[in-house]
Design a protein around this motif. Sequence first.
Motif, PDB file in Angstrom:
ATOM      1  N   ARG A   1       1.948   7.627  -6.667  1.00  0.00           N
ATOM      2  CA  ARG A   1       1.116   8.837  -6.900  1.00  0.00           C
ATOM      3  C   ARG A   1       1.844   9.872  -6.465  1.00  0.00           C
ATOM      4  O   ARG A   1       1.981  11.085  -7.050  1.00  0.00           O
ATOM      5  CB  ARG A   1      -0.227   8.656  -6.418  1.00  0.00           C
ATOM      6  CG  ARG A   1      -0.950   9.917  -6.564  1.00  0.00           C
ATOM      7  CD  ARG A   1      -2.531   9.873  -6.420  1.00  0.00           C
ATOM      8  NE  ARG A   1      -3.142   9.152  -7.655  1.00  0.00           N
ATOM      9  CZ  ARG A   1      -3.371  10.087  -8.919  1.00  0.00           C
ATOM     10  NH1 ARG A   1      -2.892  11.234  -8.855  1.00  0.00           N
ATOM     11  NH2 ARG A   1      -3.675   9.337  -9.859  1.00  0.00           N
ATOM     12  N   THR A   2       2.271   9.843  -5.194  1.00  0.00           N
ATOM     13  CA  THR A   2       2.802  11.324  -4.550  1.00  0.00           C
ATOM     14  C   THR A   2       4.035  11.689  -5.217  1.00  0.00           C
ATOM     15  O   THR A   2       4.133  12.822  -5.510  1.00  0.00           O
ATOM     16  CB  THR A   2       3.076  10.925  -2.985  1.00  0.00           C
ATOM     17  OG1 THR A   2       1.857  10.370  -2.118  1.00  0.00           O
ATOM     18  CG2 THR A   2       3.785  11.986  -2.216  1.00  0.00           C
TER      19      THR A   2
ATOM     20  N   ASP B   1      -2.426   5.444 -11.416  1.00  0.00           N
ATOM     21  CA  ASP B   1      -2.383   4.481 -10.439  1.00  0.00           C
ATOM     22  C   ASP B   1      -3.238   3.266 -10.790  1.00  0.00           C
ATOM     23  O   ASP B   1      -3.672   2.491  -9.718  1.00  0.00           O
ATOM     24  CB  ASP B   1      -2.245   4.861  -8.978  1.00  0.00           C
ATOM     25  CG  ASP B   1      -3.194   5.932  -8.884  1.00  0.00           C
ATOM     26  OD1 ASP B   1      -4.239   6.336  -9.363  1.00  0.00           O
ATOM     27  OD2 ASP B   1      -3.324   6.355  -7.555  1.00  0.00           O
TER      28      ASP B   1
ATOM     29  N   LYS C   1       0.811  -1.210   0.007  1.00  0.00           N
ATOM     30  CA  LYS C   1      -0.066   0.053  -0.121  1.00  0.00           C
ATOM     31  C   LYS C   1       0.784   1.369   0.140  1.00  0.00           C
ATOM     32  O   LYS C   1       0.469   2.128  -0.897  1.00  0.00           O
ATOM     33  CB  LYS C   1      -0.976   0.059   1.301  1.00  0.00           C
ATOM     34  CG  LYS C   1      -2.013   1.189   1.335  1.00  0.00           C
ATOM     35  CD  LYS C   1      -2.668   0.969   2.456  1.00  0.00           C
ATOM     36  CE  LYS C   1      -3.832   2.397   2.678  1.00  0.00           C
ATOM     37  NZ  LYS C   1      -4.398   2.466   4.021  1.00  0.00           N
ATOM     38  N   ARG C   2       1.908   1.351   0.953  1.00  0.00           N
ATOM     39  CA  ARG C   2       2.746   2.579   0.860  1.00  0.00           C
ATOM     40  C   ARG C   2       3.338   2.825  -0.349  1.00  0.00           C
ATOM     41  O   ARG C   2       3.561   3.759  -0.785  1.00  0.00           O
ATOM     42  CB  ARG C   2       3.802   2.381   1.829  1.00  0.00           C
ATOM     43  CG  ARG C   2       4.922   3.425   2.006  1.00  0.00           C
ATOM     44  CD  ARG C   2       5.504   3.351   3.344  1.00  0.00           C
ATOM     45  NE  ARG C   2       6.957   4.124   3.047  1.00  0.00           N
ATOM     46  CZ  ARG C   2       6.954   5.477   3.099  1.00  0.00           C
ATOM     47  NH1 ARG C   2       5.973   6.207   3.062  1.00  0.00           N
ATOM     48  NH2 ARG C   2       8.114   6.118   2.812  1.00  0.00           N
TER      49      ARG C   2
ATOM     50  N   ARG D   1       2.325   1.894  -3.543  1.00  0.00           N
ATOM     51  CA  ARG D   1       1.462   2.402  -4.494  1.00  0.00           C
ATOM     52  C   ARG D   1       1.152   3.759  -4.239  1.00  0.00           C
ATOM     53  O   ARG D   1       0.817   4.570  -5.214  1.00  0.00           O
ATOM     54  CB  ARG D   1       0.060   1.596  -4.270  1.00  0.00           C
ATOM     55  CG  ARG D   1       0.547   0.202  -4.808  1.00  0.00           C
ATOM     56  CD  ARG D   1      -0.712  -0.785  -4.534  1.00  0.00           C
ATOM     57  NE  ARG D   1      -1.873  -0.474  -5.509  1.00  0.00           N
ATOM     58  CZ  ARG D   1      -1.964  -1.039  -6.559  1.00  0.00           C
ATOM     59  NH1 ARG D   1      -0.981  -1.877  -7.176  1.00  0.00           N
ATOM     60  NH2 ARG D   1      -2.926  -0.983  -7.399  1.00  0.00           N
ATOM     61  N   GLU D   2       1.148   4.329  -2.976  1.00  0.00           N
ATOM     62  CA  GLU D   2       0.696   5.608  -2.543  1.00  0.00           C
ATOM     63  C   GLU D   2       1.789   6.493  -2.832  1.00  0.00           C
ATOM     64  O   GLU D   2       1.677   7.749  -3.247  1.00  0.00           O
ATOM     65  CB  GLU D   2       0.455   5.889  -1.061  1.00  0.00           C
ATOM     66  CG  GLU D   2      -0.892   5.212  -0.459  1.00  0.00           C
ATOM     67  CD  GLU D   2      -0.959   4.956   0.949  1.00  0.00           C
ATOM     68  OE1 GLU D   2       0.050   5.554   1.540  1.00  0.00           O
ATOM     69  OE2 GLU D   2      -2.267   4.772   1.410  1.00  0.00           O
TER      70      GLU D   2
ATOM     71  N   GLU E   1      -3.055  -4.317  -5.166  1.00  0.00           N
ATOM     72  CA  GLU E   1      -2.581  -3.939  -3.723  1.00  0.00           C
ATOM     73  C   GLU E   1      -2.985  -5.104  -2.710  1.00  0.00           C
ATOM     74  O   GLU E   1      -3.859  -5.741  -2.805  1.00  0.00           O
ATOM     75  CB  GLU E   1      -3.417  -2.589  -3.120  1.00  0.00           C
ATOM     76  CG  GLU E   1      -3.105  -2.265  -1.646  1.00  0.00           C
ATOM     77  CD  GLU E   1      -3.954  -1.026  -1.020  1.00  0.00           C
ATOM     78  OE1 GLU E   1      -4.321  -1.045  -0.022  1.00  0.00           O
ATOM     79  OE2 GLU E   1      -4.258   0.010  -2.190  1.00  0.00           O
TER      80      GLU E   1
END
Length: 764
Positions: free
Chosen positions: A454-455, A522, A447-448, A450-451, A529
Amino acid sequence: MNWEPLANSLEGELHTLESIKRIYATDASAYRVVPKAVAIPKNEQDLKKLIRFASENQTSLIPRTAGTSLAGQVVGGGIIVDISKHFTKILEINYKEGYVWVQPGIVRDDLNRALLKQGWFFAPETSTANRAMIGGMIGNNSCGSNSVVYGSTREHLLEVKALLSDGSEAHFKEEETLTGSGTLEKRLYSAIDEVLTDEDNIKRIKKDFPKPNIPRRNTGYALDILADMKPFNPDGRPFNFCSLIAGSEGTLAFVTAAKLRLTKLPGDYKRLICIHCKTIDEALKANLVVLQHRPHASELIDHHILEATKRNAGQAENRFFVEGNPKAILIVEIIRDAEDSADSAVLNLLAELEQKGLGYASPVVKGDDIKKVWSLRKAGLGLLSNIPGDTKPVPVIEDTAVDTLELPDYIAEFNKILKKHELYSVHYAHAGSGELHLRPYLNLKEKRGRELFRTIAEEIANLVKKYDGSLSGEHGDGRLRGEFIPKMIGDKNYRLLKAVKKTWDPNNIFNPGKIVDTEPMDTSLRYEEGQETRTFRTAFDFSNDHGILRASEQCNGSGDCRKSALAGGTMCPSYQATRDEKDTTRARANILREMLTRSEKLNHFSEPQIKEVIDLCLSCKGCKRECPSNVDMSKLKAEWQYQSYKENKPSIRTRLIAGYSESISAFESIPWAYNLTRNLSKPVLGFAPQRSIPRMSSLTLRRWFRKKFHSLQRRPKKKVYFFFDEFTNYLDVEIGKKAIMLLDRMGYEVNGVNHAPSGRAYLS
């Protein structure tokens, strides 16, 4: 959807099999979208039928060649149109006027081999040039290491023949008046005239598009370049829609032929200066000095790639020029027409570098060693994937380009952003053009990760905009960067791009969702995920790769296995014979990864889709040496066979082939009996009647060596042990004899070994 009428009407191929579709579901990016079908058209008539079918059935066409896509351009839910098999011809060469007409499926390096004898070449060069095709280079407006001299594909694209979205034929070239022959073609010219005669549009384009002095700018459609042509700029060159088609990623028209400008080969005197630096910043400052000395290339390799070369059998040998443990090496190519000019240019550059205290070592490479250095640099993309585990350098912001004078400051800010997120990045490639390939290390299974995917994309897009740079320098917008184009060029300019797409392709059949109307970056990622990475008990040891599934995931799709036979090397012989994507190493790795990840069967290895793709692998081990990502398909295939035979018992023929060593040894004293029956057994065993069965020698190699071989060496200086493999021992005896006699004459003492059979037949 009823595929039968389309399949029956095509002269080429149409595949709706799940296994074939899954092979085309990924490219060299992080994306995965399974297409509805795969078409391999044979001619233009096939393409017209595909366009008509797509329009009538509200589906789409996704053009695909090989070796140029890194942003998800060639994955989608429509029909993949693979032109790499049949659209491969050189149509015309005109050395007098300096041009060539080609079909879009010809490989860039294969084209240049045909031009070499006359002293010409097609100049833009991607790092994947031994498999990158002209159609893909046009679609992405590709360039490469030498772009500091030759620019991008756009500057060398003179004319294009294409099929438009209504199936009509169009021929784009320099035009004095903006008119077209067909109905849709006329609308294209009148629409662009309406857009670019609006003064407000021109002001916004000049204000918000990337700086015009950035040579690698490929964000959106090239309206800024069209606006600089006649009649919109009286001092510009004649209008040519080819500049729009270059970089349009197959979203506007389907190119069937291209007229390319040819360039005379540069001087024969080449030198590489390999500037070793203690920091990335030092290398980028050295780059500014280098650019004052007329280089043909200025390419960065950082320590991440240099470390990866140690894990690759082929590239480890190409590290000969590396001194110590540099954080970065700047590879500078100097080419001149005379030897003294080349040497003088090198000395002048070295003197200025020393004066400014840049680089702790700068070895100069000449001759055949130059190819080895460039081979190491070009392997960078694949090498980055051979890191074990799930955290990999990810292509998310790896294509940004800024003014070279601002590159050191831009990279310093870039690294501050990464440090804020406790990340680090690979830095490599085109320093001389203001574009470094920057890949942060992320785990997209978490999860981190994938976040952060985008960030980082959002924050770096803001940084690029601050420098008036281009979010895409050469690899295109695709699925990855299309979402950020409004931010990069403004909403009103973005609406102009959408209007261009609507005019050219009103039914949205050409590669939709790329450049405009793109889904969030994403979505449709290869890994979901929380996706489980399954583990398997295997006969072979895959612990270095963290299991067999991760061993197949090593493939990043760079397509080194698609290089033609003319490029040299071994990988991949079955693809070279069939020219089908399903017979490449990457297709086999893709399907193995897909089945091991998603199969619902108790024995995932027994899925028939795997056999369909992997069966033609020759287990030659060419990939073990040549694949920069270290994909060892021979080992993967052997494991798959072992596991699948647990459910699907091997046939008698397979058992006989596996036990070849034992069975043929029974005929050692009666070889005539083997030779008499070898062809009679073909129908019984299921061998094709055309298949030749080799004759057994009347005397085995081992027996000849013991009883007939007499060494000519009285005092041999070296000793060698000869392995009597079962094929040479029984069948290819004459080759074995010559090998032993050659070794003897070279001064070796040849010794026989009492050893067990090789087991090669069992692996096959």
